[in-house]
Design an enzyme around this catalytic site. Sequence first.
Site, PDB file in Angstrom:
ATOM      1  N   SER A   8       0.793  -1.225   0.000  1.00  0.00           N
ATOM      2  CA  SER A   8       0.000   0.000   0.000  1.00  0.00           C
ATOM      3  C   SER A   8       0.826   1.277   0.000  1.00  0.00           C
ATOM      4  O   SER A   8       1.962   1.316   0.500  1.00  0.00           O
ATOM      5  CB  SER A   8      -0.922  -0.001   1.219  1.00  0.00           C
ATOM      6  OG  SER A   8      -0.155  -0.079   2.404  1.00  0.00           O
ATOM      7  N   SER A  36     -21.041  17.742  11.562  1.00  0.00           N
ATOM      8  CA  SER A  36     -19.770  18.197  11.026  1.00  0.00           C
ATOM      9  C   SER A  36     -19.011  18.811  12.197  1.00  0.00           C
ATOM     10  O   SER A  36     -19.546  19.649  12.912  1.00  0.00           O
ATOM     11  CB  SER A  36     -20.015  19.239   9.930  1.00  0.00           C
ATOM     12  OG  SER A  36     -18.808  19.856   9.599  1.00  0.00           O
ATOM     13  N   GLN A 172      -1.422  -6.691   8.751  1.00  0.00           N
ATOM     14  CA  GLN A 172      -2.801  -6.437   9.176  1.00  0.00           C
ATOM     15  C   GLN A 172      -3.855  -7.011   8.235  1.00  0.00           C
ATOM     16  O   GLN A 172      -4.993  -7.195   8.654  1.00  0.00           O
ATOM     17  CB  GLN A 172      -3.051  -4.939   9.424  1.00  0.00           C
ATOM     18  CG  GLN A 172      -2.832  -4.030   8.241  1.00  0.00           C
ATOM     19  CD  GLN A 172      -1.469  -3.368   8.287  1.00  0.00           C
ATOM     20  OE1 GLN A 172      -0.504  -3.964   8.739  1.00  0.00           O
ATOM     21  NE2 GLN A 172      -1.387  -2.143   7.823  1.00  0.00           N
ATOM     22  N   THR A 223       8.562 -10.487  15.056  1.00  0.00           N
ATOM     23  CA  THR A 223       8.930  -9.337  15.882  1.00  0.00           C
ATOM     24  C   THR A 223       8.124  -9.376  17.181  1.00  0.00           C
ATOM     25  O   THR A 223       6.964  -9.777  17.200  1.00  0.00           O
ATOM     26  CB  THR A 223       8.694  -8.006  15.147  1.00  0.00           C
ATOM     27  OG1 THR A 223       7.310  -7.885  14.810  1.00  0.00           O
ATOM     28  CG2 THR A 223       9.532  -7.907  13.880  1.00  0.00           C
ATOM     29  N   GLY A 225       7.842  -6.635  19.550  1.00  0.00           N
ATOM     30  CA  GLY A 225       7.775  -5.297  20.137  1.00  0.00           C
ATOM     31  C   GLY A 225       9.074  -4.926  20.828  1.00  0.00           C
ATOM     32  O   GLY A 225      10.171  -5.125  20.284  1.00  0.00           O
ATOM     33  N   GLY A 228      12.247  -7.131  20.893  1.00  0.00           N
ATOM     34  CA  GLY A 228      13.100  -7.418  19.733  1.00  0.00           C
ATOM     35  C   GLY A 228      12.473  -8.384  18.750  1.00  0.00           C
ATOM     36  O   GLY A 228      11.277  -8.317  18.492  1.00  0.00           O
ATOM     37  N   ASP A 257       7.182  -1.690   9.760  1.00  0.00           N
ATOM     38  CA  ASP A 257       7.703  -1.428   8.404  1.00  0.00           C
ATOM     39  C   ASP A 257       9.196  -1.089   8.447  1.00  0.00           C
ATOM     40  O   ASP A 257       9.978  -1.566   7.617  1.00  0.00           O
ATOM     41  CB  ASP A 257       6.936  -0.258   7.751  1.00  0.00           C
ATOM     42  CG  ASP A 257       5.476  -0.614   7.500  1.00  0.00           C
ATOM     43  OD1 ASP A 257       5.161  -1.812   7.419  1.00  0.00           O
ATOM     44  OD2 ASP A 257       4.657   0.319   7.399  1.00  0.00           O
TER      45      ASP A 257
HETATM   46  N1  LIG Z   1       8.492  -0.287  22.492  1.00  0.00           N
HETATM   47  C1  LIG Z   1       9.524  -0.584  21.699  1.00  0.00           C
HETATM   48  N2  LIG Z   1      10.769  -0.264  22.059  1.00  0.00           N
HETATM   49  C2  LIG Z   1      11.806  -0.542  21.257  1.00  0.00           C
HETATM   50  N3  LIG Z   1      11.705  -1.141  20.063  1.00  0.00           N
HETATM   51  C3  LIG Z   1      10.488  -1.501  19.659  1.00  0.00           C
HETATM   52  C4  LIG Z   1       9.334  -1.233  20.449  1.00  0.00           C
HETATM   53  N4  LIG Z   1       8.260  -1.672  19.774  1.00  0.00           N
HETATM   54  C5  LIG Z   1       8.732  -2.178  18.627  1.00  0.00           C
HETATM   55  N5  LIG Z   1      10.066  -2.093  18.545  1.00  0.00           N
HETATM   56  C6  LIG Z   1      10.917  -2.548  17.411  1.00  0.00           C
HETATM   57  O1  LIG Z   1      10.096  -2.692  16.250  1.00  0.00           O
HETATM   58  C7  LIG Z   1      10.050  -4.049  15.831  1.00  0.00           C
HETATM   59  C8  LIG Z   1       8.649  -4.368  15.342  1.00  0.00           C
HETATM   60  O2  LIG Z   1       7.760  -4.134  16.405  1.00  0.00           O
HETATM   61  P1  LIG Z   1       6.373  -4.890  16.600  1.00  0.00           P
HETATM   62  O3  LIG Z   1       6.613  -6.316  16.916  1.00  0.00           O
HETATM   63  O4  LIG Z   1       5.590  -4.085  17.590  1.00  0.00           O
HETATM   64  O5  LIG Z   1       5.755  -4.779  15.124  1.00  0.00           O
HETATM   65  P2  LIG Z   1       4.260  -4.578  14.650  1.00  0.00           P
HETATM   66  O6  LIG Z   1       3.312  -5.032  15.706  1.00  0.00           O
HETATM   67  O7  LIG Z   1       4.173  -5.226  13.326  1.00  0.00           O
HETATM   68  O8  LIG Z   1       4.178  -3.000  14.508  1.00  0.00           O
HETATM   69  P3  LIG Z   1       3.235  -2.101  13.579  1.00  0.00           P
HETATM   70  O9  LIG Z   1       2.336  -1.439  14.559  1.00  0.00           O
HETATM   71  O10 LIG Z   1       4.170  -1.158  12.929  1.00  0.00           O
HETATM   72  O11 LIG Z   1       2.537  -3.016  12.632  1.00  0.00           O
HETATM   73  C9  LIG Z   1      10.517  -4.844  17.028  1.00  0.00           C
HETATM   74  O12 LIG Z   1      11.113  -6.061  16.636  1.00  0.00           O
HETATM   75  C10 LIG Z   1      11.518  -3.896  17.677  1.00  0.00           C
HETATM   76  O13 LIG Z   1      12.751  -3.951  17.020  1.00  0.00           O
HETATM   77 MG   LIG Z   2       2.887  -4.798  11.776  1.00  0.00          MG
END
Ligand SMILES: Nc1ncnc2c1ncn2[C@@H]1O[C@H](COP(=O)(O)OP(=O)(O)OP(=O)(O)O)[C@@H](O)[C@H]1O
Ligand SMILES: [Mg+2]
Length: 327
Positions: A8, A36, A172, A223, A225, A228, A257
């Site tokens: 996208s 509105s 998503q 991933t 969050g 890592g 992304d």
């Molecule tokens: N709170 C955080 N602090 C540090 N690094 C983070 C954090 N959240 C995400 N990251 C980094 O971003 C990467 C992807 O995060 P996450 O697993 O949340 O992806 P996602 O859920 O696909 O996110 P998105 O909302 O962009 O779709 C993680 O592997 C990490 O490297």
């Molecule tokens: Mg994502």
Amino acid sequence: MKIAIAGSVATDHLMTYPGRFTDSLVVGSLDTISLSFLVDDLVVRRGGCAANICFGLGSVGLEPLLVAAVGSDWSDYQAWLERHRVNTAAVKVSTERHTARFLCTTDQDLNQIASFYSGAMCEARDIEIGAVAQQFGGLDLVLIGPDDPDAMLHHTDACRSLGIAFAADPSQQMARMDGDQIRLLIDGAAYFFTNEYERALTTQKTGWTDEEVLARVGVRITTHGARGAVIERNGNRPVSVGVPKEKAKVDPTGVGDAFRSGFLAGLAWGLSDERCGQLGAMLATYVIETQGTQEYRINAEEFLERFKIAYGTTAAVEVAEHLICIY
Ligand SMILES: Nc1ncnc2c1ncn2[C@@H]1O[C@H](COP(=O)(O)OP(=O)(O)OP(=O)(O)O)[C@@H](O)[C@H]1O
Ligand SMILES: [Mg+2]
């Protein structure tokens, strides 16, 4: 390595309403609702998964090929991406529809009323990966990210039948696809990206176990969050990477992304799985520190210094050989 990113391209129009939506809702008259809201503020941000991933790749020196459908209203956005080394020659410009757009108004209680117009995105299904590959002298890897669902299936099918390596990144869009469709998206992928939740959704919807999913892809990247990411290859020990320290947590939008951008950059540079994951985490950290998904600026010296602090000198030296930044 020639990398194409399909998915996208959209803009987010974010408005702020200083009052409360609920103060304007008249119980008993909701069947004739007509409202509105006079808003205070409008912020327009560039987004869309494919554009975000391309921006990240361009920011570290690669020249990714964007494969997407947009409207003729996208010329400013195109110029921006081209300034960041993104090749937009394979983008389909619709003559009938506008670029996808997310319109969201937030009130003072953080309630939101939003609409998503997918617009030209539905024309992504008319893009032929085979023709793109021919036009650009072959493709080494195509990432298939969130897009028009038919386009995702069509591109995956094209890669499989043409023998072009692909990375499945349904993210998503998995929520609205059924098990049969998801199986088609990931079967035979060289790389499969998800977050933790989407990984669980994959097994639930496809009926495949975690092991069966891994057996059907080359490398699975999950991933987690702030914890890592984990990179798995069939028959090898999983590789875990942590995250660098961030200067501030400003806005997490786009972390997924940016992680993909860093990971793919590592692949293009021929680095190890561990290094690819670390590059992903480093770019994701840059996104967290800025508002928006394409607002971060990478300065090579600072990037390498931070990378060294997070992952050590050897890791930084390996990356230094390849990193080229605009700023
Ligand atoms: N709170 C955080 N602090 C540090 N690094 C983070 C954090 N959240 C995400 N990251 C980094 O971003 C990467 C992807 O995060 P996450 O697993 O949340 O992806 P996602 O859920 O696909 O996110 P998105 O909302 O962009 O779709 C993680 O592997 C990490 O490297
Ligand atoms: Mg994502």
